[in-house]
Scaffold this active site. Structure first.
Site, PDB file in Angstrom:
ATOM      1  N   THR B  97      37.923  42.780  35.423  1.00 35.28           N
ATOM      2  CA  THR B  97      39.353  43.032  35.585  1.00 35.28           C
ATOM      3  C   THR B  97      40.097  41.812  35.075  1.00 35.28           C
ATOM      4  O   THR B  97      40.102  40.764  35.717  1.00 35.28           O
ATOM      5  CB  THR B  97      39.693  43.276  37.071  1.00 35.28           C
ATOM      6  OG1 THR B  97      38.969  44.416  37.518  1.00 35.28           O
ATOM      7  CG2 THR B  97      41.180  43.523  37.251  1.00 35.28           C
ATOM      8  N   LYS B 173      43.438  49.666  34.532  1.00 39.54           N
ATOM      9  CA  LYS B 173      42.751  49.108  35.699  1.00 39.54           C
ATOM     10  C   LYS B 173      43.742  48.388  36.614  1.00 39.54           C
ATOM     11  O   LYS B 173      43.735  48.578  37.837  1.00 39.54           O
ATOM     12  CB  LYS B 173      41.648  48.152  35.232  1.00 39.54           C
ATOM     13  CG  LYS B 173      41.001  47.319  36.318  1.00 39.54           C
ATOM     14  CD  LYS B 173      40.269  48.154  37.364  1.00 39.54           C
ATOM     15  CE  LYS B 173      39.659  47.275  38.452  1.00 39.54           C
ATOM     16  NZ  LYS B 173      39.173  48.049  39.593  1.00 39.54           N
ATOM     17  N   LYS B 242      44.723  38.167  43.164  1.00 38.35           N
ATOM     18  CA  LYS B 242      44.551  37.915  41.729  1.00 38.35           C
ATOM     19  C   LYS B 242      44.963  39.154  40.921  1.00 38.35           C
ATOM     20  O   LYS B 242      45.709  39.062  39.942  1.00 38.35           O
ATOM     21  CB  LYS B 242      43.088  37.566  41.421  1.00 38.35           C
ATOM     22  CG  LYS B 242      42.828  37.153  39.982  1.00 38.35           C
ATOM     23  CD  LYS B 242      41.388  37.420  39.548  1.00 38.35           C
ATOM     24  CE  LYS B 242      41.166  38.912  39.267  1.00 38.35           C
ATOM     25  NZ  LYS B 242      39.908  39.250  38.600  1.00 38.35           N
TER      26      LYS B 242
END
Lengths: 295, 295, 295, 295
Positions: B97, B173, B242
């Site tokens: 990711t 994503k 994050k």
């Protein structure tokens, strides 16, 4: 099937729900503020009542499916209330989306007249109501819930019991609608992000609805939001604002901060400020696109 | 199955994914920063590479599943990059990711070395990776995607194609993780509302997960959030921050306001300010309960 | 007045600040990326330096007033940095609005070369700079601050000392700009509320600025926001976003949730998505009016 | 000074305001729900009225300074209202912080009885009321405003006229309180940011209050928020929530999204959920510190 059932409120939801009761064999008396909406039901054997009270029999059962707290109070409390007619042994199935506060007030008033209050708000749109696919959330005294169970079963695909407090099911309904509106807003933001980053909204919407969010809610809304299809409205925008405001009001009384609810409220207000009263409530997703300079 | 596959990054996700490649018959060379994590794979026939580059064969295939942008850049670009070894005809399947920005930079750098970049981030937790139940989102050149399809199929239950742009799958994503985090926060607020209004959190959570939100996402998270069970972590809170930050950064570059993303960011920061680094990212839902005076 | 002062960065703020140094009798060497901006200063006796390093004397003083972190790093660190020329005994007065993170990095680098870092960002617009009305916030080693005090006094109406940490004054600058932007947004919302409720925006703005908010900040912004006068820009919108992003980034590193900062960020992004790059940053107030259907 | 003035509502604000009317030579009849609060005024010559209506003379002047909309409606409308006693030629100076909606309803009702409604809410705390330093915002018919001007002048340091609409001044009062609460919240966030970044809260607060925010509002609140001094309360937290809710309700009716208002509402709710009812409304600033892990 020997119950006498009075059904009050024949709007987009109430009408198909009443149809299902007739289909299940219940003898209905029906009332609606604008009487002609009752025509299709009368054609199938329902009796038309001129006044809400006239739809109800002493010791019988009343079903209400009305627009808001005020409409319910007008029917359920006061001089010519259904409670006074239901009286001892009657049960009122209250299916409207209303505030827990009003539910408690009505239930207490009912108690003074000897009748029971069963909260039974529903999840599902008019199509679901017609297809007997509603999910029904119930709360109220156990005896009353037991008695009305066949009636609820005739209108939905499942009944969830949240205990005996009269307002409990209404709290759940407001919290559920908040979850739905939150999902709509989140989709609005996510779709704007992918679109402006060069990914097709529709492809991303389909991806989500077929994988991690493969449930009726996302499958119903994701494609429409991806295509910005907000008419015809399944649930009109001003009604969405009403429900979000009820959730915020309930949260305020309970001292529960809800930051997403504030975001939702502002989206609804902005949509109405732009005249989107006739659109589906999912049109709040237009806000995210507009803020991103996309529309 | 004649492909030479180098697999780099054997963390909670990468390890079971690599296991599935072995199970499917691929000959693997594997690398991980802390080498002993490779032991179970070596036991099943994988070769251990001391350096990422050593896991890769000219013209072959590299799979990376790394912690963040920096980790990927270190492996994918520079003097001893996998791209220089893959060289002409090689394909890099990038499953971490990461930011779309980094994806573009890496893809452009790859092009100079003649190898292809296929973005292929996944949805699913470690259990899903082990069970080969990941959903994989892919983007990149069609030829490269066609070539690596058997490899992707060996790791997931479905592959979704989002076209040829190298960053497209990464955008999806991040947007997908934003939708998940939004759902978590919305549950946190809704559950606090029902609890403080006298309805059982768990009963409401079950109601939602069995009806309108009957999909894997809600079914996985709703019961845990209802019970405030945040350990052991499936996906640690700092990683959640994050990803939300990456979504916000991407939205900032694309000029897309996302008010719910701001709410999420603040929830993650508050949770970390309270030392919840080891909890699952769904522990942001504690924030709504605490603000309501419940915890 | 015997100090050798190199002044680097002659933009809308730097140019009038340098003029005030000349007026106070300091001998200046000046540098700017586009050299012709130095002409008016050269006409008054400043020497033009082709490279930042050339503006600086060993053991002397450098003043920087640059666009952002990157611009400062380019001048202050690396092979041809001002720090290498200043060297032992030199002082760098860093007046740009930058991140505390960068300030620390530059200060540490300076230390290796023997020169001191004095943070000295300012509050005030170009007019205030010209009128020597800036407020200056300083932090850094006491000896260095004492030495440069006459230089700071020549540029502002007051200097506030925030101790010895090199980043402290930069933190205060970002927090102060956050307060200003918050006040702008609050005015935008309040003015939209009164306007749509039938009260003149300008009358309400005047009321506030003459009573409870009778201070320079509200007196400068309230009338312009009331009239939606956003050009010419005193401080351009993209610079405002930059500063809010720096505040958010600093808050993120320190784990400080700031919900209003999230609101501000979205307003700036929406304004830029609509192409308002040339407007004053107070044009974020247009957002509230547009959301209310007023523009 | 020949006016007959009835003053109703002798709380923390009303009592000193009434004192100033006596000091200015007006003959007062006073009423308060708990009568002993009138003692100091009676000691200075005021007459005590047992019922609000008894404080008022036909054709005379009534001043109300009450807790909320309900309290005002009880006094101003209905069978034993002051309007019926004031009757033709009377003027009601309505100084409470109430909703514009209620103001309109009361003003229309007054009109039926022949008396005038002058809205005259105030800015200032009890100390300011005692020191005759209130700012008064007035709206209503010009003739009525002219007649009551000496009474207003005796209570404040300045009167601002917002035209003839009865609700206009109330709108301004709510918008003004929103601006104040926004400034408090912004300070709470900014102070948490600087503190956690290593800068003294008090030093930063002083810097702001002496420079760009050198106005009564910041000078009063900044030092207290910096030191987290929230008792004794100048304006209690539940009253702050009431006013923010009124602003939100007014914004809702006018379709004006106000994102900062949503942030404020959540802060007030969280503070009350933690039992801070007796603190000053500026205690919402504790929220930002707690979210940052500071308290």
């Amino acid at each position: 099937m020997s119950e006498n059932v009075g059904f009050i409120g024949l709007g987009a939801m109430g009408a198909p729900m009443a149809q299902n009761l007739i289909a299940a064999g219940f003898a209905l008396k029906v009332h609606n503020r604008t009487a002609q909406k009752a025509d299709p039901l009368v054609a199938r054997g329902a009796q038309l009542a001129q006044h809400p009270q006239d739809a109800v029999t002493p010791g019988g059962i009343a079903v209400t499916m009305l627009a808001d707290d005020r409409a319910l109070e007008a029917v359920a409390m006061g001089e010519r209330s259904i409670a006074r007619r239901l009286a001892h042994g009657g049960v009122h199935i209250s299916m409207s989306t209303i505030s827990p506060h009003t539910a408690r007030a009505v239930a207490e008033d009912h108690q003074r007249h000897g009748c029971a209050y069963v909260a039974a708000p529903v999840f599902g749109r008019p199509e679901a109501a017609a297809a007997r696919k509603l999910w029904i959330v119930a709360s109220g005294s156990q005896a009353a819930k037991d008695r009305v169970r066949p009636i609820l079963d005739a209108m939905g695909q499942g009944v969830f019991d949240l205990g005996e407090r009269p307002e409990a099911a209404h709290v759940a309904k407001l919290a559920g609608n908040f979850l739905i509106a939150s999902a709509i807003e989140a989709m609005g933001e996510a779709f704007a992000l992918v679109e402006k980053s060069g990914v097709e909204r529709t492809a991303f919407a389909e991806l989500m609805a077929r994988t991690i969010f493969a449930c009726p809610l996302y499958q119903a809304y994701a494609p429409k939001i991806a295509l910005h299809q907000y008419t015809p409205a399944g649930f009109r925008l001003p009604l969405g604002l009403k429900d979000v405001q009820l959730a915020i009001q309930t949260a305020g009384e309970a001292r529960v901060p809800m930051p997403i609810a504030g975001v939702l409220r502002d989206r609804f207000l902005a949509a109405l400020a732009k005249g989107r009263d006739e659109m589906d409530w999912s049109a709040i997703a237009l806000g995210a696109s507009e803020d991103a300079g996309l529309k």
